[in-house]
Write an enzyme that holds these catalytic residues in place. Structure first.
Site, PDB file in Angstrom:
ATOM      1  CG  ASP A   1     -59.197   1.900  54.879  1.00 48.56           C
ATOM      2  OD1 ASP A   1     -59.491   3.043  54.585  1.00 48.56           O
ATOM      3  OD2 ASP A   1     -59.969   1.100  55.138  1.00 48.56           O
TER       4      ASP A   1
ATOM      5  CD  GLU B   1     -58.530   6.353  56.830  1.00 49.13           C
ATOM      6  OE1 GLU B   1     -59.717   7.064  56.924  1.00 49.13           O
ATOM      7  OE2 GLU B   1     -58.758   5.282  57.058  1.00 49.13           O
TER       8      GLU B   1
END
Ligand code: GLC
Length: 663
Positions: free
Chosen positions: A300, A342
């Site tokens: 993330d 990501e």
């Protein structure tokens, strides 16, 4: 502020000390590669671990070298690898073995991804387990469960403010439930992706609690400044991620007696990855989650983990070195695990997350193709795919061992990442095109079919992002409210065209829960105080099971869309041309509303043809013949409808039609 330690790379590596638990009487070689090999050789499964070390050990050393003091961190890392390998259960070791025979498992055309919140899908982890049939029906082979680790209490950014990496959010179940679910998914040929939030932790995470209590070790896990001098300097070049509800990048904390770095929300504390303890903590977390059954970790906000004054603190070289080192550790202890980046960054900055230059083939195996996503929506609104062809045509080559995660919607907003130079090259003004897209998808633009909303309007930069479900953004919501059947069919075809591009590009298509049932915006999100100010919840609806149960009813909108999306997944399986190792060329040969995805694969040529407009179009079949389709027969096979296509001089293509052609 000397945040970078890259200068260390030049110094000769000092000798490695044996960890306390290792046999310390034999001196270790000074070369860290040989030292690591020797340490691994001393454990019961030494020969196997040494074989893996021979494959990935150098990646690890090279990743660590620019940043950390190798003699200090390597023994800790090796200890962690040995312990994790020891604890790895037989079924996962078997998975490691199988994947070593099939290292391209995540690149195959049989891959169909699905992302969901466990609670919004079926209440909790056991609910997901009880509904695996639904995923099988859709052809899903890769499941991304949205954040499920224990978050902070109160607002938690949809779980991206993690309070414990070793506990499941109690409302969803326990670690044992997660492990049981992973086993069950594996038994159904579905791999499991979990989020690994590594830029920040919740202010309630133990590290933050101890930092606040004054423990020096944990204060060093974070960035904290006694006055505004450094924050003011840094903010000159830092972007604001949530200007509406979390302006600025630093938050005053009374207990810390300083300004804590908080890129996202005030209660998400950025971690200091220059601190080797932070690196070692995450190496352990990765192996812990791998041993619970994770097949892939979604890194993330990975772009943000390294900070450097005078930059936007995104995508610094150290980000890739750290990813390389973490991946090597994972591959040595748990080879079945892969990483997905990501990184929602500008098009020209995206490819390094799949590996470029010294990191080629050594960082994340998968990365979100943010640029393709933006370009699909842009082409649809403008009825012009030239910008898509230009932007994607400029993408550098990606490693043949990587895969794009292709998608139309995810849980986040859409940031209109259109490059000014790309826009200018096709006669657009970048700023005004981005503004047009935001207004169009909000539904403000005359002629817009979309119903969405602005997310985080930044008055200073003019930037505005967009929230909304795929069905609302493709016109299904508007058509349903108008009661016009023709409009509705057009909107369904538009949604299908979008997903046919996502499934027919190559890489792993990632379907966001609800899109397969054409779920429209969930306006009820404002009734939940915890996230009422965050309209990304507009496109995070709960699964309406009564609707899902009637998904085979082709007389309904959700039935039509479900069967079309399922068909895309099943058709993909039969097309080796969609294996991710091959790159896609994007061409707009003639009419700006017709876009071609060309994939030259050893199994034969594949051409995806998409009409991104709401009218009939014609284009010259000679173009397809010149690409090599058809041969003497001048016919191609169209896989989605399962019929021959004559490559006539003039081919007519219906509105929003999607054709997947092979010779
Ligand atoms: C990622 C997530 C997003 C979250 C942010 C901060 O971009 O996708 O939902 O807000 O990271 O963790």
């Amino acid at each position: 502020m000397a945040l970078s330690k890259r200068s260390k790379a030049a110094a000769p590596p000092p000798a490695v000390q044996a960890p306390a638990s290792a046999v310390a009487d034999v001196s270790l070689p000074t070369d860290p590669f040989l030292a690591g090999r020797e340490l691994l050789g001393r454990c019961p499964d030494g020969a196997l671990l040494q074989t893996r070390w021979d494959r990935w050990g150098r990646d690890l050393i090279e990743g660590l070298a620019p940043i950390y003091d190798i003699p200090a961190v390597l023994p800790r890392i090796i200890e962690g690898i040995i312990a994790a390998h020891d604890q790895r259960k037989p079924s996962l070791r078997q998975r490691d073995l199988e994947r070593s025979y099939q290292p391209d498992w995540y690149q195959q055309s049989s891959m169909v991804g699905y992302a969901m919140y466990a609670d919004r899908f079926a209440g909790d982890l056991n609910g997901v387990r009880d509904n695996i049939d639904y995923l099988n029906d859709l052809g899903v082979t890769y499941l991304h469960l949205m954040p499920l680790l224990k978050p902070r209490t109160g607002p938690n950014d949809g779980g991206y403010a993690v309070a414990s990496y070793r506990e499941v959010k109690p409302e969803l179940g326990t670690m044992d439930d997660l492990e049981g679910l992973a086993d069950e998914l594996h038994g159904n040929d579905i791999s499991l992706t979990l989020d690994l939030v590594l830029n920040h932790v919740a202010d309630q995470h133990d590290w933050a609690v101890r930092a606040r209590a004054g423990e020096a070790k944990y204060r060093d896990y974070f960035f904290c400044y006694a006055d505004r001098a450094q924050p003011d300097l840094l903010e000159q070049t830092l972007p604001e991620i949530f200007p509406d509800f979390a302006p600025g990048s630093f938050t005053w904390d009374d207990d810390m007696r300083g300004w804590v770095w908080t890129t996202f929300n005030a209660w998400q504390w950025d971690l200091n990855w220059a601190n080797p303890d932070v690196f070692c903590e995450f190496a352990d977390v990765i192996l812990y989650l791998a041993n619970r059954g994770a097949d892939c970790l979604r890194l993330d906000a990975i772009a943000f983990i390294w900070k450097r004054v005078g930059t936007d603190c995104q995508g610094q070289p150290e980000v890739h070195a750290i990813t390389q080192a973490l991946r090597a550790i994972a591959h040595i202890a748990a080879p079945a695990l892969i990483l997905k980046a990501e990184a929602i960054v500008a098009p020209q900055l995206l490819v390094p997350y799949l590996g470029q230059g010294e990191h080629a083939g050594k960082v994340s195996e998968i990365a979100y193709h943010n640029s393709l996503m933006v370009q699909i929506w842009s082409a649809l609104a403008a009825r012009d795919a030239r910008l898509m062809a230009r932007a994607l045509g400029r993408f550098p080559t990606v490693p043949t061992t990587s895969a794009w995660g292709t998608y139309a919607r995810c849980h986040d907003d859409i940031g209109w990442a259109i490059d000014d130079a790309d826009a200018a090259a096709v006669g657009y003004n970048g700023f005004w095109h981005r503004r047009f897209l935001a207004d169009f998808y909000k539904g403000d633009h005359p002629g817009s079919f979309s119903r969405g909303d602005h997310f985080q309007v930044n008055e200073e930069t003019g930037d505005r992002r967009t929230s909304g479900t795929a069905a609302s953004m493709t016109g299904i919501e508007l058509a349903l409210s108008s009661g016009d059947e023709g409009l509705l069919q057009l909107a369904i075809d538009r949604l299908h065209c979008v997903y046919a591009m996502v499934y027919g590009f190559g890489g792993i298509p990632l379907l966001f829960m609800g899109d397969e049932l054409a779920l429209t915006n969930d306006y009820g999100f404002v009734d939940v105080p915890e996230h009422a100010d965050d309209n990304r919840w507009l496109h995070r609806p709960a699964m309406p099971w009564t609707l899902a149960e009637s998904r085979s009813d082709l007389g309904t909108v959700h039935g039509k869309v479900f069967s079309a999306v399922r068909h895309l997944g099943h058709t993909r399986r039969e097309l080796p041309q969609l294996h991710a190792a091959t790159q896609t060329e994007v061409l707009v040969p003639h009419d700006p509303a017709i876009v071609l995805f060309v994939r030259r694969h050893a199994a034969g040529l594949y051409v995806g043809v998409f009409n991104i407009s709401d009218s009939w179009r014609t284009f010259p079949g000679g173009f397809l013949r010149n690409l090599g389709l058809g041969g003497d027969s001048a016919r191609a096979f169209e896989h989605l409808q399962g019929q021959q296509l004559a490559l006539l001089d003039e081919i007519s293509i219906p509105p929003y039609a999607a054709w997947w052609l092979t010779a």
